[in-house]
Write an enzyme that holds these catalytic residues in place. Structure first.
Site, PDB file in Angstrom:
ATOM      1  N   GLY A   1      -7.203 -11.850   6.576  1.00  0.00           N
ATOM      2  CA  GLY A   1      -7.138 -11.308   5.226  1.00  0.00           C
ATOM      3  C   GLY A   1      -6.183 -10.143   5.017  1.00  0.00           C
ATOM      4  O   GLY A   1      -5.641  -9.960   3.937  1.00  0.00           O
TER       5      GLY A   1
ATOM      6  N   ASP B   1      -8.594  -6.454   4.141  1.00  0.00           N
ATOM      7  CA  ASP B   1      -8.335  -6.787   2.745  1.00  0.00           C
ATOM      8  C   ASP B   1      -9.405  -6.226   1.814  1.00  0.00           C
ATOM      9  O   ASP B   1      -9.101  -5.668   0.773  1.00  0.00           O
ATOM     10  CB  ASP B   1      -8.187  -8.313   2.563  1.00  0.00           C
ATOM     11  CG  ASP B   1      -9.340  -9.114   3.170  1.00  0.00           C
ATOM     12  OD1 ASP B   1     -10.259  -8.516   3.765  1.00  0.00           O
ATOM     13  OD2 ASP B   1      -9.317 -10.359   3.051  1.00  0.00           O
TER      14      ASP B   1
ATOM     15  N   ASP C   1     -16.818  -5.572   1.533  1.00  0.00           N
ATOM     16  CA  ASP C   1     -17.805  -6.234   0.673  1.00  0.00           C
ATOM     17  C   ASP C   1     -19.209  -5.830   1.139  1.00  0.00           C
ATOM     18  O   ASP C   1     -19.682  -4.751   0.782  1.00  0.00           O
ATOM     19  CB  ASP C   1     -17.554  -7.749   0.733  1.00  0.00           C
ATOM     20  CG  ASP C   1     -18.466  -8.559  -0.172  1.00  0.00           C
ATOM     21  OD1 ASP C   1     -19.066  -7.980  -1.091  1.00  0.00           O
ATOM     22  OD2 ASP C   1     -18.579  -9.782   0.035  1.00  0.00           O
TER      23      ASP C   1
ATOM     24  N   PHE D   1     -15.623 -13.071  -6.859  1.00  0.00           N
ATOM     25  CA  PHE D   1     -14.938 -13.589  -5.680  1.00  0.00           C
ATOM     26  C   PHE D   1     -13.455 -13.717  -6.005  1.00  0.00           C
ATOM     27  O   PHE D   1     -13.074 -14.436  -6.922  1.00  0.00           O
ATOM     28  CB  PHE D   1     -15.521 -14.931  -5.238  1.00  0.00           C
ATOM     29  CG  PHE D   1     -15.031 -15.325  -3.876  1.00  0.00           C
ATOM     30  CD1 PHE D   1     -15.636 -14.809  -2.734  1.00  0.00           C
ATOM     31  CD2 PHE D   1     -13.939 -16.159  -3.730  1.00  0.00           C
ATOM     32  CE1 PHE D   1     -15.166 -15.134  -1.469  1.00  0.00           C
ATOM     33  CE2 PHE D   1     -13.453 -16.490  -2.464  1.00  0.00           C
ATOM     34  CZ  PHE D   1     -14.080 -15.983  -1.338  1.00  0.00           C
TER      35      PHE D   1
HETATM   36  P1  IMP Z   1     -17.995  -7.972   4.575  1.00  0.00           P
HETATM   37  O1  IMP Z   1     -18.364  -8.072   6.025  1.00  0.00           O
HETATM   38  O2  IMP Z   1     -19.013  -8.626   3.691  1.00  0.00           O
HETATM   39  O3  IMP Z   1     -17.626  -6.592   4.112  1.00  0.00           O
HETATM   40  O4  IMP Z   1     -16.794  -8.942   4.402  1.00  0.00           O
HETATM   41  C1  IMP Z   1     -15.531  -8.607   4.489  1.00  0.00           C
HETATM   42  C2  IMP Z   1     -14.710  -9.874   4.632  1.00  0.00           C
HETATM   43  O5  IMP Z   1     -15.194 -10.918   3.777  1.00  0.00           O
HETATM   44  C3  IMP Z   1     -13.337  -9.561   4.196  1.00  0.00           C
HETATM   45  O6  IMP Z   1     -12.544  -9.245   5.311  1.00  0.00           O
HETATM   46  C4  IMP Z   1     -12.896 -10.853   3.535  1.00  0.00           C
HETATM   47  O7  IMP Z   1     -12.242 -11.661   4.476  1.00  0.00           O
HETATM   48  C5  IMP Z   1     -14.147 -11.541   3.093  1.00  0.00           C
HETATM   49  N1  IMP Z   1     -14.397 -11.383   1.622  1.00  0.00           N
HETATM   50  C6  IMP Z   1     -15.307 -10.605   1.014  1.00  0.00           C
HETATM   51  N2  IMP Z   1     -15.242 -10.696  -0.334  1.00  0.00           N
HETATM   52  C7  IMP Z   1     -14.240 -11.576  -0.573  1.00  0.00           C
HETATM   53  C8  IMP Z   1     -13.644 -12.081  -1.783  1.00  0.00           C
HETATM   54  O8  IMP Z   1     -14.010 -11.740  -2.930  1.00  0.00           O
HETATM   55  N3  IMP Z   1     -12.641 -12.966  -1.617  1.00  0.00           N
HETATM   56  C9  IMP Z   1     -12.169 -13.361  -0.396  1.00  0.00           C
HETATM   57  N4  IMP Z   1     -12.675 -12.894   0.747  1.00  0.00           N
HETATM   58  C10 IMP Z   1     -13.703 -12.014   0.668  1.00  0.00           C
HETATM   59 MG    MG Z   2     -11.302 -10.678   6.293  1.00  0.00          MG
END
Ligand code: IMP
Ligand code: MG
Length: 182
Positions: free
Chosen positions: A43, A100, A103, A152
């Site tokens: 990402g 990137d 979340d 998303f």
């Molecule tokens: P986390 O572990 O939930 O913080 O996820 C982070 C990872 O989830 C990021 O590095 C992204 O690759 C993916 N991700 C989270 N939200 C989105 C989104 O809205 N679009 C695309 N990828 C996302």
């Molecule tokens: Mg990622």
């Protein structure tokens, strides 16, 4: 590809301006320091490459890979898996982890935990997007370009089922596109 887009959330110009401003801030903060930037694949690819080309001093780059989503899904896996560990020696280095989007926080908190074991001088987190609505772990980015709502998004490195990373802006995907894949 553009027909699959519902709305452009962040334009190419906005991305360019914010990434440049962030690069200036990083130049101020890391000038004359030993800096290793660790990008989270896939990402961070586009964000990372735009950012580092605006940082005119010697720095090291490495990458780690994390698996958050399986196939065509917009829901993260319950457990984040770090696929490859850091290869460069980060002892005595200031580390900046670049991703990137922040979340739920599971990916970056796990990556920070693993990298911390290698004893860097400092470790900070830098993301293009901060989406706080689904945060499950108490983590705040040290550097961030945009706060976004709970949508998303794809483009500028972010994907759905490994597609749309090459869009030059950040966009919301049409709901029927990802619903038809689930
Ligand atoms: P986390 O572990 O939930 O913080 O996820 C982070 C990872 O989830 C990021 O590095 C992204 O690759 C993916 N991700 C989270 N939200 C989105 C989104 O809205 N679009 C695309 N990828 C996302
Ligand atoms: Mg990622």
């Amino acid at each position: 590809m553009k027909n699959d887009i519902d709305e452009v959330l962040i334009s190419e110009t906005e991305l360019k301006n914010r990434v440049s401003a962030l690069a200036q801030k990083l130049i101020t903060d890391y000038w004359h320091k030993n800096l290793t930037i660790i990008g989270v694949l896939n990402g961070s690819l586009i964000f990372l490459s735009d950012l580092i080309r605006q940082m005119p001093f010697s720095l090291k780059i490495d990458t780690v890979r994390a698996n958050t989503y399986t196939g065509a899904s917009t829901f993260p896996n319950p457990e984040t898996e770090i696929i490859n560990n850091v290869n460069v020696n980060i002892k005595g280095e200031h580390v900046l982890v670049v991703d990137d989007i922040l979340d739920t926080g599971k990916t970056l908190s796990e990556i920070v935990r693993v990298i911390t074991k290698h004893n860097p001088l400092s470790i900070k987190v830098c993301v293009l997007l901060n989406k706080t609505a689904r945060r499950a772990i108490d983590i705040v980015p040290d550097y961030c370009c945009f706060e976004i709502e709970d949508k998303f998004v794809v483009g500028y490195g972010l994907d759905f089922d490994n597609r749309y990373r090459n869009l030059p802006f950040i966009a919301v995907l049409r709901e029927d596109i990802y619903h038809s894949c689930l």
